[in-house]
Write a protein that holds these residues in place. Structure first.
Motif, PDB file in Angstrom:
ATOM      1  N   VAL A 238      -0.382  -1.424   1.471  1.00  0.00           N
ATOM      2  CA  VAL A 238       0.314  -0.511   2.386  1.00  0.00           C
ATOM      3  C   VAL A 238      -0.650   0.574   2.845  1.00  0.00           C
ATOM      4  CG1 VAL A 238       2.149   1.209   2.587  1.00  0.00           C
ATOM      5  CG2 VAL A 238       2.583  -0.929   1.380  1.00  0.00           C
TER       6      VAL A 238
ATOM      7  N   ILE B  90      -1.851   1.387   6.729  1.00  0.00           N
ATOM      8  CA  ILE B  90      -1.656   2.684   7.374  1.00  0.00           C
ATOM      9  C   ILE B  90      -2.975   3.328   7.810  1.00  0.00           C
ATOM     10  CG2 ILE B  90      -0.913   5.076   6.947  1.00  0.00           C
ATOM     11  CD1 ILE B  90       1.302   3.968   5.179  1.00  0.00           C
TER      12      ILE B  90
ATOM     13  N   ASP C 151       7.254  -4.212   7.137  1.00  0.00           N
ATOM     14  CA  ASP C 151       8.566  -3.674   6.761  1.00  0.00           C
ATOM     15  C   ASP C 151       8.411  -2.442   5.881  1.00  0.00           C
ATOM     16  OD1 ASP C 151       9.871  -5.649   8.159  1.00  0.00           O
ATOM     17  OD2 ASP C 151      10.011  -6.996   6.422  1.00  0.00           O
ATOM     18  N   LEU C 152       7.414  -2.477   5.016  1.00  0.00           N
ATOM     19  CA  LEU C 152       7.198  -1.337   4.117  1.00  0.00           C
ATOM     20  C   LEU C 152       6.550  -0.158   4.842  1.00  0.00           C
ATOM     21  CD1 LEU C 152       6.072  -2.879   0.753  1.00  0.00           C
ATOM     22  CD2 LEU C 152       8.294  -2.781   1.826  1.00  0.00           C
ATOM     23  N   VAL C 153       5.603  -0.484   5.708  1.00  0.00           N
ATOM     24  CA  VAL C 153       4.889   0.561   6.431  1.00  0.00           C
ATOM     25  C   VAL C 153       5.812   1.310   7.380  1.00  0.00           C
ATOM     26  CG1 VAL C 153       3.107   0.991   8.167  1.00  0.00           C
ATOM     27  CG2 VAL C 153       2.667  -0.600   6.305  1.00  0.00           C
TER      28      VAL C 153
ATOM     29  N   GLN D 293       8.745   2.023   7.401  1.00  0.00           N
ATOM     30  CA  GLN D 293       9.987   2.472   6.790  1.00  0.00           C
ATOM     31  C   GLN D 293      10.111   3.998   6.776  1.00  0.00           C
ATOM     32  OE1 GLN D 293      11.298   2.497   2.196  1.00  0.00           O
ATOM     33  NE2 GLN D 293       9.590   1.302   2.889  1.00  0.00           N
TER      34      GLN D 293
ATOM     35  N   LEU E 167      10.951   7.550   5.193  1.00  0.00           N
ATOM     36  CA  LEU E 167      10.856   8.016   3.800  1.00  0.00           C
ATOM     37  C   LEU E 167      11.764   9.214   3.532  1.00  0.00           C
ATOM     38  CD1 LEU E 167       7.079   7.643   2.999  1.00  0.00           C
ATOM     39  CD2 LEU E 167       8.977   6.217   2.286  1.00  0.00           C
TER      40      LEU E 167
ATOM     41  N   ASP F 194       7.882  10.784  -3.010  1.00  0.00           N
ATOM     42  CA  ASP F 194       8.175  11.115  -1.623  1.00  0.00           C
ATOM     43  C   ASP F 194       7.310  10.358  -0.625  1.00  0.00           C
ATOM     44  OD1 ASP F 194      10.004  12.857  -2.633  1.00  0.00           O
ATOM     45  OD2 ASP F 194       8.655  14.567  -2.599  1.00  0.00           O
TER      46      ASP F 194
ATOM     47  N   HIS G 168       5.859   3.977  -0.240  1.00  0.00           N
ATOM     48  CA  HIS G 168       6.482   3.022   0.671  1.00  0.00           C
ATOM     49  C   HIS G 168       7.008   1.786  -0.048  1.00  0.00           C
ATOM     50  CE1 HIS G 168       5.171   4.736   4.639  1.00  0.00           C
ATOM     51  NE2 HIS G 168       4.353   5.386   3.833  1.00  0.00           N
TER      52      HIS G 168
ATOM     53  N   PHE H  18      11.429   1.283  -2.116  1.00  0.00           N
ATOM     54  CA  PHE H  18      12.631   0.643  -1.595  1.00  0.00           C
ATOM     55  C   PHE H  18      12.592  -0.870  -1.798  1.00  0.00           C
ATOM     56  CE2 PHE H  18      11.503  -1.721   2.107  1.00  0.00           C
ATOM     57  CZ  PHE H  18      12.670  -2.235   2.655  1.00  0.00           C
TER      58      PHE H  18
END
Lengths: 137, 137
Positions: A15, A19, A131-133, A135, A137, B105, B108, B111
């Motif tokens: 991830v 990013i 999907d994770l990136v 998302q 927060l 916080d 990623h 979830f």
DNA sequence: ATTAAACCCTAGTAACATGGTAGGATTACC
DNA sequence: GGTAATCCTACCATGTTACTAGGGTTTAAT
């Protein structure tokens, strides 16, 4: 039965790269600092990711790691699989290979393990890095 | 990440009892023979099942183990949980307890792990021992 | 009362996995 | 050539796994 640090660190690192790769390859040094993970341990994690063809290394100064495919084309399953091996397998239902315990015909638990494995693989293969990136927060 | 023999043996043993308890308590000796598992190893597995309140021991000659509840009222999840601990937890999403990594916080991956854990628990808690027993082979 | 069948408990052990650290070799940019 | 990076291997401490061994306790049958 818990996911080991290899799997967790690896997923977080992927991830991180997704990013931060905008300015070129991401060095382990940077990932280690941002994620609070030892650099030399990360090396071993990335050796596995590299062998699985999920990342490519750029050696030398200004080098680092880059993803080999866009984040929406890398599933979490591929990452975890590379780092942890097949998730929740039970020998007799491990992919492809028919380990075939001799009790196969009288085993009442087989079908359950298969169902569980299938469910897990469903989640793993339907979630991408993107999907994770992407998302909130 | 695979289910250990404790979990596999334990589940098979519980099915065995559910099937063979018609004539009274089922001794480990019989389970060990039918399932091809060492008796003394089974003792340790059953110590866990007993502590979890899933089986009751009848000591002395003609003793053995009996289920404490009917098979349709015991979930596979309870059995696995007793033997393996929480399945596929990742610390930060472990039930109740807020281990709270300091990256909460900015994480990623959180979830995703929650989603995976939920899916697994869904399968585990919706399958009963009776489902395994009453199954066509 | 004795015996035997069963559970109960603890200790030990070989093999492997986990989660690292350390140190050096290699590559490539400047 | 210096420096920043990947690469590779070896090592290590700790814990878990999958057992085995051996004794102790309870209880039913004889």
């Amino acid at each position: 039965m818990l996911v080991s640090t290899r799997g967790r660190y690896g997923l977080r690192s992927m991830v991180d790269i997704a990013i931060n790769a905008t300015t070129g390859p991401v060095p382990l040094r940077a990932i280690a600092e941002r994620q609070g993970i030892s650099e030399s341990y990360l090396e071993q994690v990335f050796a596995l990711l590299r062998k699985a063809g999920l990342v490519k290394a750029v050696r030398g100064s200004y080098g680092g790691y880059v993803l080999t495919r866009p984040p929406d084309n890398i599933t979490v399953g591929e990452i975890i699989h590379a780092l942890e091996g097949p998730l929740v397998s039970v020998n007799c239902v491990t992919e492809g290979k028919e380990v075939s315990c001799d009790k196969k015909d009288t085993c009442h638990t087989q079908f359950f393990w298969k169902k569980l494995t299938d469910q897990i693989n469903e989640v793993l293969s339907s979630t991408t890095l993107q999907d994770l990136v992407g998302q909130d927060l």
